[in-house]
Scaffold this motif. Structure first.
Motif, PDB file in Angstrom:
ATOM      1  N   THR A 438       0.850  -1.194   0.000  1.00 22.42           N
ATOM      2  CA  THR A 438       0.000   0.000   0.000  1.00 22.42           C
ATOM      3  C   THR A 438       0.882   1.239   0.000  1.00 22.42           C
ATOM      4  OG1 THR A 438      -0.047  -0.046   2.400  1.00 22.42           O
ATOM      5  CG2 THR A 438      -1.891  -1.096   1.266  1.00 22.42           C
ATOM      6  N   CYS A 439       0.327   2.362  -0.452  1.00 23.73           N
ATOM      7  CA  CYS A 439       1.074   3.614  -0.516  1.00 23.73           C
ATOM      8  C   CYS A 439       1.382   4.091   0.899  1.00 23.73           C
ATOM      9  CB  CYS A 439       0.250   4.655  -1.262  1.00 23.73           C
ATOM     10  SG  CYS A 439       0.954   6.299  -1.162  1.00 23.73           S
ATOM     11  N   PRO A 440       2.661   4.402   1.180  1.00 22.72           N
ATOM     12  CA  PRO A 440       3.021   4.847   2.525  1.00 22.72           C
ATOM     13  C   PRO A 440       2.374   6.181   2.901  1.00 22.72           C
ATOM     14  CG  PRO A 440       4.876   5.106   1.019  1.00 22.72           C
ATOM     15  CD  PRO A 440       3.821   4.336   0.291  1.00 22.72           C
ATOM     16  N   ALA A 441       1.931   6.964   1.918  1.00 20.21           N
ATOM     17  CA  ALA A 441       1.339   8.265   2.231  1.00 20.21           C
ATOM     18  C   ALA A 441      -0.180   8.191   2.390  1.00 20.21           C
ATOM     19  CB  ALA A 441       1.699   9.273   1.151  1.00 20.21           C
ATOM     20  N   CYS A 442      -0.872   7.504   1.483  1.00 20.91           N
ATOM     21  CA  CYS A 442      -2.335   7.562   1.507  1.00 20.91           C
ATOM     22  C   CYS A 442      -2.974   6.200   1.767  1.00 20.91           C
ATOM     23  CB  CYS A 442      -2.865   8.133   0.191  1.00 20.91           C
ATOM     24  SG  CYS A 442      -2.644   7.017  -1.186  1.00 20.91           S
ATOM     25  N   GLY A 443      -2.187   5.122   1.753  1.00 21.98           N
ATOM     26  CA  GLY A 443      -2.734   3.804   2.063  1.00 21.98           C
ATOM     27  C   GLY A 443      -3.436   3.114   0.916  1.00 21.98           C
ATOM     28  N   ARG A 456       3.843   1.971  -8.232  1.00 23.03           N
ATOM     29  CA  ARG A 456       3.169   3.260  -8.174  1.00 23.03           C
ATOM     30  C   ARG A 456       1.969   3.253  -7.258  1.00 23.03           C
ATOM     31  NH1 ARG A 456       4.972   6.448 -12.399  1.00 23.03           N
ATOM     32  NH2 ARG A 456       5.832   5.159 -14.053  1.00 23.03           N
ATOM     33  N   CYS A 457       1.671   4.465  -6.726  1.00 21.46           N
ATOM     34  CA  CYS A 457       0.389   4.720  -6.094  1.00 21.46           C
ATOM     35  C   CYS A 457      -0.466   5.379  -7.164  1.00 21.46           C
ATOM     36  CB  CYS A 457       0.559   5.667  -4.909  1.00 21.46           C
ATOM     37  SG  CYS A 457      -1.015   6.333  -4.347  1.00 21.46           S
ATOM     38  N   VAL A 458      -1.638   4.813  -7.455  1.00 24.53           N
ATOM     39  CA  VAL A 458      -2.437   5.359  -8.550  1.00 24.53           C
ATOM     40  C   VAL A 458      -3.624   6.193  -8.049  1.00 24.53           C
ATOM     41  CG1 VAL A 458      -1.767   3.704 -10.310  1.00 24.53           C
ATOM     42  CG2 VAL A 458      -3.604   3.124  -8.742  1.00 24.53           C
ATOM     43  N   GLU A 461      -5.714  11.423  -5.482  1.00 21.38           N
ATOM     44  CA  GLU A 461      -5.809  12.346  -4.350  1.00 21.38           C
ATOM     45  C   GLU A 461      -4.759  12.081  -3.277  1.00 21.38           C
ATOM     46  OE1 GLU A 461     -10.008  12.439  -3.313  1.00 21.38           O
ATOM     47  OE2 GLU A 461     -10.283  12.971  -5.423  1.00 21.38           O
ATOM     48  N   CYS A 462      -3.784  11.260  -3.593  1.00 23.68           N
ATOM     49  CA  CYS A 462      -2.716  10.932  -2.650  1.00 23.68           C
ATOM     50  C   CYS A 462      -1.989  12.210  -2.200  1.00 23.68           C
ATOM     51  CB  CYS A 462      -1.748   9.989  -3.355  1.00 23.68           C
ATOM     52  SG  CYS A 462      -0.260   9.659  -2.440  1.00 23.68           S
ATOM     53  N   SER A 463      -1.894  12.405  -0.886  1.00 24.46           N
ATOM     54  CA  SER A 463      -1.322  13.664  -0.383  1.00 24.46           C
ATOM     55  C   SER A 463       0.145  13.817  -0.774  1.00 24.46           C
ATOM     56  CB  SER A 463      -1.471  13.741   1.137  1.00 24.46           C
ATOM     57  OG  SER A 463      -0.723  12.693   1.732  1.00 24.46           O
ATOM     58  N   ALA A 464       0.863  12.726  -0.806  1.00 22.12           N
ATOM     59  CA  ALA A 464       2.281  12.813  -1.178  1.00 22.12           C
ATOM     60  C   ALA A 464       2.413  13.278  -2.628  1.00 22.12           C
ATOM     61  CB  ALA A 464       2.953  11.456  -1.008  1.00 22.12           C
ATOM     62  N   GLN A 465       1.541  12.785  -3.492  1.00 22.80           N
ATOM     63  CA  GLN A 465       1.607  13.209  -4.893  1.00 22.80           C
ATOM     64  C   GLN A 465       1.231  14.678  -5.039  1.00 22.80           C
ATOM     65  OE1 GLN A 465      -0.124  10.501  -7.867  1.00 22.80           O
ATOM     66  NE2 GLN A 465      -0.179   8.972  -6.249  1.00 22.80           N
ATOM     67  N   ILE A 466       0.214  15.108  -4.267  1.00 28.89           N
ATOM     68  CA  ILE A 466      -0.184  16.521  -4.318  1.00 28.89           C
ATOM     69  C   ILE A 466       0.999  17.400  -3.930  1.00 28.89           C
ATOM     70  CG2 ILE A 466      -1.645  18.281  -3.230  1.00 28.89           C
ATOM     71  CD1 ILE A 466      -3.785  16.056  -2.929  1.00 28.89           C
TER      72      ILE A 466
HETATM   73 ZN   LIG Z   1      -0.646   7.448  -2.268  1.00 25.56          ZN
END
Ligand SMILES: [Zn+2]
Length: 702
Positions: A438-443, A456-458, A461-466
């Motif tokens: 899972t994505c370490p930032a948004c799960g 990748r985190c797809v 709205e992932c906060s790390a990507q923002i």
């Molecule tokens: Zn994410």
């Protein structure tokens, strides 16, 4: 000599076009001149091989790359019309095959040993003393010294003059069969030239990436928003692992041979004599200097150390070998190294440390990168405690575990790398590193790229990507909002004030002033900087939006064509594909972006905020008077008072064109401090090179 000049002039002249070639082929077809065709095919193959040889073995090309391509096109067209005449050793067959499914393991006929290392004059003296002790007094011998090219070692097998096998070193006994990829490297002849070659010829050598080609590839990747290769060696290793030989061909790797086996019938005593034979077969050979004794060897070590910076390839030292074949045999080998040769490695910044943890960072396109954290070590004047591991293939390749003792290296200006795991120091409880599910930032659940290398985190709205997208948007080469630094961005995103980069244009003063370490005055400054960024222009705005494959260069090309975001958004995929430098992948991504709800909303919001969306046209009369009209300029090195971007903007403002690599069409090169290979190319091509002061004069700013 092995490659005589072609005795007959080529009937297709210097400026032959593709259409002309096709018409020649049709004419052949019509009149059934199959003998003439056969002859022409032979002639072209011979001619192309000769040019490969001139380029790679003699380093004195006679024709331009373009002319070379034309010869190749003509041959391809003739072969396409006569598929029965295609032979596996035709130059067109370098990338003839389909992508391969993987690499088969092959056993080396003779073990490919590594070479023992020394780092100073004392160790080198000890090496020399060991040899003299084994040989006893009165046995005279010579050394040869050659540069240790930093690439990937490969063994080649030619059977009856045809390249039949190429393999990586692997563990020394078994390596990967990379024949298909090796054939895509022009420097490696598909068939030997001349005669007198043995039934089986073994050659070992180094495949490497010339700096010029490496830089050019990285520039293309940067322009397309792709991850750049961190150094030529890793890039070479990665390229040779490509499943598609076409990719290998595009990257223009090079090759130098350094390991040879003497055939008894050659009746030679020294390896330097073998070298002349091998060169005669058309194989490029590493530069070698014969040396009488240690003094001459030391002088050579110094000479290469001084030349190092100017070379078009990377070396990490020199290799010192005994030249006499009989003495090599007498000295033999240890279980790991031959006793008759040693590498003298130039100093790099290397240090041992212990890997304590690995965490995962999410990039603006959702790519998850493993980052190593280790006990702090001093490297190149700074203290380093973390390094990117790039991707999970790299983790696997190093067989890295938390708790391992690792070697960290920093060479030149390159960011630190974990280069090696010291397996003998591995503790029993060392922990393997598993790719996160899972994505370490948004799960959100992670997914693998089609190619398999990147995770990748797809979640859009992932906060790390923002956060990363906003950092990119505000970056120096994009909207250049320098007061919007990482600490402020972190807070804006964590507090939910910014969910999209367009949100910054709606920020209110009291919201900003409420952030930590942010007073009223700094809030005003930040708002002013955000306001100012609205006028950066559509090309930089387009690049700042972070559309995949649309980097700075592509954005300029697109805006150069459409002059504004609205016109670009209205363009069809077909229209876009017709623009030079815009391929189908870029065209599709751009159209997809402007057709998507998210894309449209982004544009609408930026427009409402008053961000500049189109180019103001300069009057033609004004344009013609600009100082650099019609000039193509290349910038290299660090210019005082200019970032690279600013220098490029200044050239464009002055009416000039910026090119990324030096060619005969370049009008002049602006060279700052530490100019790279481009300055060298300019010298070779006789292109004028000017310094920063002269540059200022020419753009009318002195
Ligand atoms: Zn994410």
């Amino acid at each position: 000599m092995a490659y005589p000049r072609s005795s007959q002039p080529l009937f297709a002249g210097a400026g032959v076009s593709r259409q002309y070639v096709i018409s020649i082929v049709k004419c052949y077809k019509g009149s059934r001149m199959s003998d003439a065709e056969k002859k022409r095919i032979q002639q072209l193959r011979e001619e192309i091989r000769r040019h490969d040889w001139l380029y790679y073995v003699q380093a004195s090309p006679e024709i331009s790359d373009r002319r070379y391509d034309e010869l190749m096109d003509e041959l391809k067209a003739l072969e396409a019309a006569n598929p029965e005449l295609i032979t596996p050793d035709s130059p067109t067959q370098r990338v003839g095959g389909e992508p391969v499914g993987g690499f088969e393991t092959v056993e080396h006929a003779e073990a490919m040993l590594s070479i023992d290392n020394t780092y100073n004059a004392d160790e080198l003296r000890a090496f020399d003393a060991r040899i003299r002790k084994v040989l006893g007094q009165g046995v005279a011998f010579h050394y040869v010294v050659e540069p240790k090219i930093d690439g990937v070692a490969v063994s080649l097998l030619y059977e009856d003059g045809t390249l039949t096998l190429a393999a990586t070193r692997g563990d020394g006994r078994r390596g990967d069969n990379i024949t298909a990829n090796t054939k895509a490297i022009r420097a490696i002849p598909l068939c030997l030239h001349g005669g007198g070659f043995p039934a089986r010829l073994f050659v070992t050598g180094e495949i490497y990436w010339p700096r010029k080609e490496f830089d050019a590839c990285n520039e293309r990747r940067a322009a397309e928003g792709l991850e750049m290769f961190k150094n030529p060696r890793n890039g070479t290793a990665g390229t040779l692992k490509q499943l598609d030989p076409k990719v290998v061909a595009e990257r223009r790797l090079d090759f130098r041979a350094y390991g040879f086996r003497a055939e008894p019938e050659w009746q030679v005593e020294r390896v330097t004599q073998v070298v002349n034979k091998v060169k005669g077969f058309g194989i490029p050979v590493n530069e070698m200097t014969p040396c009488g004794g240690l003094d001459e060897v030391n002088a050579e070590i110094d000479r290469w150390s001084r030349r190092r910076a100017e070379l078009d390839y990377e070396i990490d030292g020199v290799v010192i070998k005994v030249d006499e074949i009989a003495i090599r045999e007498a000295l033999g080998r240890t279980s790991r190294y031959p006793r008759w040769c040693i590498a003298y490695k130039y100093e790099t910044e290397r240090a041992e440390t212990v890997l304590r943890s690995v965490d995962f960072q999410v990039g603006r396109l959702g790519t998850i990168t493993p980052v190593a954290h280790f006990d702090p070590v001093a490297l190149g004047g700074t203290t380093v405690s973390s390094a990117s591991l790039h991707n999970f293939d790299q983790v696997e390749r190093l067989d890295l575990r938390v708790g391992d003792t690792v070697m960290v290296e920093k060479a030149g200006e390159i960011i630190p790398q974990v280069v090696e795991v010291l397996r003998e120091s591995r503790p029993g409880d060392a922990q393997p590193i598993a790719p996160p599910q899972t994505c370490p930032a948004c799960g959100a659940k992670t997914s693998r790229d089609a190619g398999g290398v990147y995770l990748r985190c797809v979640n859009p709205e992932c906060s790390a990507q923002i956060r990363e997208r906003l950092r990119f948007f505000a970056g120096r080469d994009q909207m250049d909002i320098d007061t919007l630094g990482p600490a402020v961005i972190d807070q804006l995103v964590t507090r939910g004030l910014v969910k999209h980069f367009a949100d910054i244009y709606a920020l209110r003063k009291e919201e900003i002033a409420g952030l930590e370490r942010m007073g009223e005055k700094s809030a005003e400054n930040l708002l002013a900087a955000i306001e100012e960024s609205k006028s950066r222009g559509p090309a930089r705005l387009l690049a700042a939006m972070g559309i995949r494959h649309v980097g700075g260069r592509v954005a300029e090309v697109l805006i150069g064509h459409y002059e504004g975001i609205d016109a670009l958004a209205a363009a069809s995929q077909e229209e876009l594909t017709e623009i030079d430098e815009v391929g189908p992948v870029i065209a599709a991504t751009v159209c997809e972006f402007f057709a998507s709800d998210a894309g449209r909303e982004t544009i609408a919001r930026l427009k409402n905020a008053g961000v500049k969306m189109s180019v103001e046209k300069r009057r033609q009369a004004d344009e013609a008077n600009l100082p650099l009209v019609g000039k193509t300029v290349v910038v290299t090195g660090t210019l005082e008072g200019f970032s690279r971007r600013e220098a490029q903007d200044a050239i464009k403002m002055a009416g000039g064109k910026v090119a990324s690599s030096v060619s005969k069409k370049t009008d002049f090169v602006v060279a700052g401090d530490n100019p790279g290979s481009k300055a060298k190319t300019a010298r070779e091509l006789g292109v004028e090179t000017i310094d920063c002061q002269e540059f200022l004069k020419r753009i009318g700013r002195s």
